[in-house]
Design an enzyme around this catalytic site. Sequence first.
Site, PDB file in Angstrom:
ATOM      1  N   LYS A 151       0.070   0.176  15.034  1.00  0.00           N
ATOM      2  CA  LYS A 151       1.435   0.105  15.548  1.00  0.00           C
ATOM      3  C   LYS A 151       1.742  -1.022  16.541  1.00  0.00           C
ATOM      4  O   LYS A 151       2.907  -1.266  16.857  1.00  0.00           O
ATOM      5  CB  LYS A 151       1.789   1.447  16.241  1.00  0.00           C
ATOM      6  CG  LYS A 151       1.973   2.577  15.269  1.00  0.00           C
ATOM      7  CD  LYS A 151       3.289   2.469  14.526  1.00  0.00           C
ATOM      8  CE  LYS A 151       3.338   3.261  13.267  1.00  0.00           C
ATOM      9  NZ  LYS A 151       3.171   2.473  12.041  1.00  0.00           N
ATOM     10  N   TYR A 207      -9.467   5.722   6.767  1.00  0.00           N
ATOM     11  CA  TYR A 207      -9.710   6.069   8.168  1.00  0.00           C
ATOM     12  C   TYR A 207     -10.690   7.239   8.160  1.00  0.00           C
ATOM     13  O   TYR A 207     -10.379   8.280   7.576  1.00  0.00           O
ATOM     14  CB  TYR A 207      -8.422   6.519   8.861  1.00  0.00           C
ATOM     15  CG  TYR A 207      -7.385   5.443   9.102  1.00  0.00           C
ATOM     16  CD1 TYR A 207      -6.495   5.059   8.101  1.00  0.00           C
ATOM     17  CD2 TYR A 207      -7.272   4.830  10.350  1.00  0.00           C
ATOM     18  CE1 TYR A 207      -5.533   4.081   8.332  1.00  0.00           C
ATOM     19  CE2 TYR A 207      -6.306   3.855  10.590  1.00  0.00           C
ATOM     20  CZ  TYR A 207      -5.444   3.483   9.573  1.00  0.00           C
ATOM     21  OH  TYR A 207      -4.492   2.516   9.811  1.00  0.00           O
ATOM     22  N   TYR A 217       3.593   6.636  10.191  1.00  0.00           N
ATOM     23  CA  TYR A 217       2.738   5.524   9.757  1.00  0.00           C
ATOM     24  C   TYR A 217       3.564   4.405   9.123  1.00  0.00           C
ATOM     25  O   TYR A 217       3.314   3.228   9.386  1.00  0.00           O
ATOM     26  CB  TYR A 217       1.653   6.025   8.788  1.00  0.00           C
ATOM     27  CG  TYR A 217       0.553   5.009   8.587  1.00  0.00           C
ATOM     28  CD1 TYR A 217      -0.507   4.912   9.481  1.00  0.00           C
ATOM     29  CD2 TYR A 217       0.597   4.116   7.517  1.00  0.00           C
ATOM     30  CE1 TYR A 217      -1.509   3.958   9.322  1.00  0.00           C
ATOM     31  CE2 TYR A 217      -0.403   3.162   7.344  1.00  0.00           C
ATOM     32  CZ  TYR A 217      -1.450   3.090   8.246  1.00  0.00           C
ATOM     33  OH  TYR A 217      -2.434   2.137   8.092  1.00  0.00           O
ATOM     34  N   HIS A 224       0.850  -1.201   0.000  1.00  0.00           N
ATOM     35  CA  HIS A 224       0.000   0.000   0.000  1.00  0.00           C
ATOM     36  C   HIS A 224       0.883   1.247   0.000  1.00  0.00           C
ATOM     37  O   HIS A 224       1.603   1.501   0.963  1.00  0.00           O
ATOM     38  CB  HIS A 224      -0.928   0.000   1.226  1.00  0.00           C
ATOM     39  CG  HIS A 224      -2.113  -0.894   1.051  1.00  0.00           C
ATOM     40  ND1 HIS A 224      -3.367  -0.575   1.493  1.00  0.00           N
ATOM     41  CD2 HIS A 224      -2.222  -2.098   0.446  1.00  0.00           C
ATOM     42  CE1 HIS A 224      -4.202  -1.557   1.184  1.00  0.00           C
ATOM     43  NE2 HIS A 224      -3.524  -2.491   0.557  1.00  0.00           N
ATOM     44  N   PRO A 276      -5.311   0.882  18.394  1.00  0.00           N
ATOM     45  CA  PRO A 276      -4.924   0.379  17.066  1.00  0.00           C
ATOM     46  C   PRO A 276      -4.964   1.405  15.932  1.00  0.00           C
ATOM     47  O   PRO A 276      -4.602   1.078  14.796  1.00  0.00           O
ATOM     48  CB  PRO A 276      -5.931  -0.749  16.807  1.00  0.00           C
ATOM     49  CG  PRO A 276      -7.071  -0.495  17.713  1.00  0.00           C
ATOM     50  CD  PRO A 276      -6.565   0.270  18.890  1.00  0.00           C
TER      51      PRO A 276
HETATM   52  P1  RFL Z   1       0.231 -11.312  21.991  1.00  0.00           P
HETATM   53  O1  RFL Z   1      -0.137 -11.427  20.561  1.00  0.00           O
HETATM   54  O2  RFL Z   1      -0.814 -10.921  22.967  1.00  0.00           O
HETATM   55  O3  RFL Z   1       0.860 -12.714  22.406  1.00  0.00           O
HETATM   56  C1  RFL Z   1       1.131 -13.027  23.760  1.00  0.00           C
HETATM   57  C2  RFL Z   1       1.053 -14.524  23.908  1.00  0.00           C
HETATM   58  O4  RFL Z   1       1.360 -14.873  25.266  1.00  0.00           O
HETATM   59  C3  RFL Z   1       0.436 -15.844  25.725  1.00  0.00           C
HETATM   60  N1  RFL Z   1       0.382 -15.776  27.187  1.00  0.00           N
HETATM   61  C4  RFL Z   1       1.046 -16.630  27.994  1.00  0.00           C
HETATM   62  N2  RFL Z   1       1.841 -17.678  27.722  1.00  0.00           N
HETATM   63  C5  RFL Z   1       2.361 -18.351  28.781  1.00  0.00           C
HETATM   64  N3  RFL Z   1       2.109 -18.019  30.075  1.00  0.00           N
HETATM   65  C6  RFL Z   1       1.328 -16.985  30.385  1.00  0.00           C
HETATM   66  N4  RFL Z   1       1.092 -16.658  31.666  1.00  0.00           N
HETATM   67  C7  RFL Z   1       0.746 -16.225  29.321  1.00  0.00           C
HETATM   68  N5  RFL Z   1      -0.076 -15.148  29.262  1.00  0.00           N
HETATM   69  C8  RFL Z   1      -0.269 -14.907  27.969  1.00  0.00           C
HETATM   70  C9  RFL Z   1      -0.863 -15.495  25.031  1.00  0.00           C
HETATM   71  O5  RFL Z   1      -1.743 -16.602  24.946  1.00  0.00           O
HETATM   72  C10 RFL Z   1      -0.351 -15.049  23.650  1.00  0.00           C
HETATM   73  O6  RFL Z   1      -0.296 -16.121  22.735  1.00  0.00           O
HETATM   74  O7  RFL Z   1       1.445 -10.294  22.200  1.00  0.00           O
HETATM   75  P2  RFL Z   1       2.715  -9.946  21.252  1.00  0.00           P
HETATM   76  O8  RFL Z   1       3.378 -11.208  20.770  1.00  0.00           O
HETATM   77  O9  RFL Z   1       3.478  -8.926  21.989  1.00  0.00           O
HETATM   78  O10 RFL Z   1       2.074  -9.293  19.941  1.00  0.00           O
HETATM   79  C11 RFL Z   1       1.415  -8.054  20.006  1.00  0.00           C
HETATM   80  C12 RFL Z   1       0.301  -7.951  18.954  1.00  0.00           C
HETATM   81  O11 RFL Z   1      -0.516  -9.107  19.032  1.00  0.00           O
HETATM   82  C13 RFL Z   1      -0.547  -6.686  19.113  1.00  0.00           C
HETATM   83  O12 RFL Z   1       0.261  -5.593  19.442  1.00  0.00           O
HETATM   84  C14 RFL Z   1      -1.335  -6.339  17.836  1.00  0.00           C
HETATM   85  O13 RFL Z   1      -2.308  -7.314  17.550  1.00  0.00           O
HETATM   86  C15 RFL Z   1      -2.019  -4.972  17.966  1.00  0.00           C
HETATM   87  N6  RFL Z   1      -2.832  -4.620  16.809  1.00  0.00           N
HETATM   88  C16 RFL Z   1      -2.244  -4.097  15.659  1.00  0.00           C
HETATM   89  N7  RFL Z   1      -0.895  -3.978  15.578  1.00  0.00           N
HETATM   90  C17 RFL Z   1      -0.313  -3.526  14.419  1.00  0.00           C
HETATM   91  O14 RFL Z   1       0.920  -3.406  14.389  1.00  0.00           O
HETATM   92  N8  RFL Z   1      -1.043  -3.211  13.292  1.00  0.00           N
HETATM   93  C18 RFL Z   1      -2.391  -3.319  13.284  1.00  0.00           C
HETATM   94  O15 RFL Z   1      -2.998  -3.090  12.235  1.00  0.00           O
HETATM   95  C19 RFL Z   1      -3.046  -3.748  14.510  1.00  0.00           C
HETATM   96  N9  RFL Z   1      -4.375  -3.878  14.580  1.00  0.00           N
HETATM   97  C20 RFL Z   1      -4.214  -4.739  16.852  1.00  0.00           C
HETATM   98  C21 RFL Z   1      -4.975  -4.354  15.711  1.00  0.00           C
HETATM   99  C22 RFL Z   1      -4.867  -5.252  17.976  1.00  0.00           C
HETATM  100  C23 RFL Z   1      -6.240  -5.348  17.992  1.00  0.00           C
HETATM  101  N10 RFL Z   1      -6.842  -5.895  19.153  1.00  0.00           N
HETATM  102  C24 RFL Z   1      -7.742  -6.966  19.130  1.00  0.00           C
HETATM  103  C25 RFL Z   1      -6.341  -5.498  20.448  1.00  0.00           C
HETATM  104  C26 RFL Z   1      -6.335  -4.441  15.706  1.00  0.00           C
HETATM  105  C27 RFL Z   1      -6.988  -4.904  16.850  1.00  0.00           C
HETATM  106  C28 RFL Z   1      -8.482  -4.926  16.818  1.00  0.00           C
HETATM  107  C1  PHB Z   2      -6.542  -4.088  10.325  1.00  0.00           C
HETATM  108  O1  PHB Z   2      -6.587  -4.330   9.106  1.00  0.00           O
HETATM  109  O2  PHB Z   2      -6.890  -4.931  11.174  1.00  0.00           O
HETATM  110  C2  PHB Z   2      -6.092  -2.759  10.791  1.00  0.00           C
HETATM  111  C3  PHB Z   2      -5.577  -1.863   9.873  1.00  0.00           C
HETATM  112  C4  PHB Z   2      -5.165  -0.612  10.303  1.00  0.00           C
HETATM  113  C5  PHB Z   2      -5.278  -0.270  11.637  1.00  0.00           C
HETATM  114  C6  PHB Z   2      -5.780  -1.176  12.557  1.00  0.00           C
HETATM  115  C7  PHB Z   2      -6.196  -2.440  12.129  1.00  0.00           C
HETATM  116  O3  PHB Z   2      -4.883   0.970  12.040  1.00  0.00           O
END
Ligand code: RFL
Ligand code: PHB
Length: 389
Positions: A296, A200, A384, A72, A292
Amino acid sequence: MRTQVAIVGGGPAGLLLSVLLHKAGIESVVLERQTKAHVLGRIRAGVLEQGFVGLMEEAGLADRLHREGLIHEGLSLSFGENRFRLDLAGLVGRPVVVYGQTEVTRDLYAARDGLGLATEFEVDNVALAGLQGDAPFVTYEVDGEARRLDCDFVAGCDGFHGISRQHIPEGVRREFERVYPFGWLGVLSETPPVDEELLYANSVRGFALCSMRSHKLSRHYIQCSLSDRVEDWSDDDFWEELKRRIPSEFTGRLVTGPSIEKSIAPLRSFVCEPMRWGRLFLCGDAAHIVPPTGAKGLNSAASDVHYLNRALRRFYLDGDSEGIERYSEQALARVWKVERFSWWMTSLMHHFPDQSDFDLRMQQAEFAFLGESRAAQEALAQNYVGLPY
Ligand code: RFL
Ligand code: PHB
């Protein structure tokens, strides 16, 4: 059992770290609380910075990402009916890649399986000990059976609700937090995206985001109330509300369909300092959370992994512990800039329940300035696409 680096948490941060360490001949064991199917079933991030792509390349895992990831070079921002395109490639010469976190995690698990790297799933009662000495260990249970993992270092990659952070004593640990007065309702559907690029949108009814996973799979979000429950939102209600929030030039093109997944996420900014305590390192969501809006979260988990991987390589390969000592300071310097950007973009693009007319005019003026000023657009684009590591 004994290993060099015990990694608590088998999310993207823990998995990526384990593969990168393996490349340098450093052993690790991943302990994950859930089953693999559960971790792979989470629908989360979608936008990857070039830095993340670079780490996947370094891990030798970027083939599918390069094949299937969507490049993108820009995105749209709208405020009511006003819209402008942010030309990422033209402004800062770098695009982002749309490739789901689910796919990243799948690639990482497949690689680890192929390499025969050790993972313990469904671990319970994980506790860390000896973190201030040079022989830390992790105790846990699998199927009610007590186990112990001795190691040189512990990487706490266990997300926001993990246990690692709690091992930094209260007198040492500082936590900074802002909880936003709304959430995001996300819907995944087998429908073509409304546009080739992300949109957005801020509207008087609140924020909306049109994103995607492929040319056939869309991911949409709308700002919702914290008291809303997923069951309260039928698919029809969701699509109707989304249409009211995006500029009319898009509504006619929006293809709707049944949801495959629907979930609500609260929005939060959070940072824990320090990110190292003796031989414990915090990585990713275990140490910091962003709303989100700036895409990031996953990307800043990856920058922590970069710093930690480099620090551990220096320790094991060069016998130099400076990287380890400076890990927290280095990681936090970038984390806080990413926190600022995510907070800023969230503040600009959402409708706040207690927002005054003055606050609304400030958002409108800021949006108008962004639409006109190349300097302002460049600052947004720079953040970004991702700050340098
Ligand atoms: P995770 O993915 O939460 O993984 C942590 C893992 O640890 C396990 N765990 C344990 N294991 C052993 N013992 C314990 N006591 C434990 N407690 C927990 C869990 O089961 C899990 O498997 O953290 P990690 O690896 O730091 O990764 C971070 C990302 O997952 C997170 O920052 C992103 O998903 C955030 N996020 C986005 N980030 C982006 O860079 N770009 C995006 O477009 C973006 N969109 C989003 C998002 C997060 C969202 N939600 C649901 C919060 C969109 C959404 C809606
Ligand atoms: C997504 O596709 O899940 C997404 C994209 C951009 C964002 C957050 C989530 O800022």
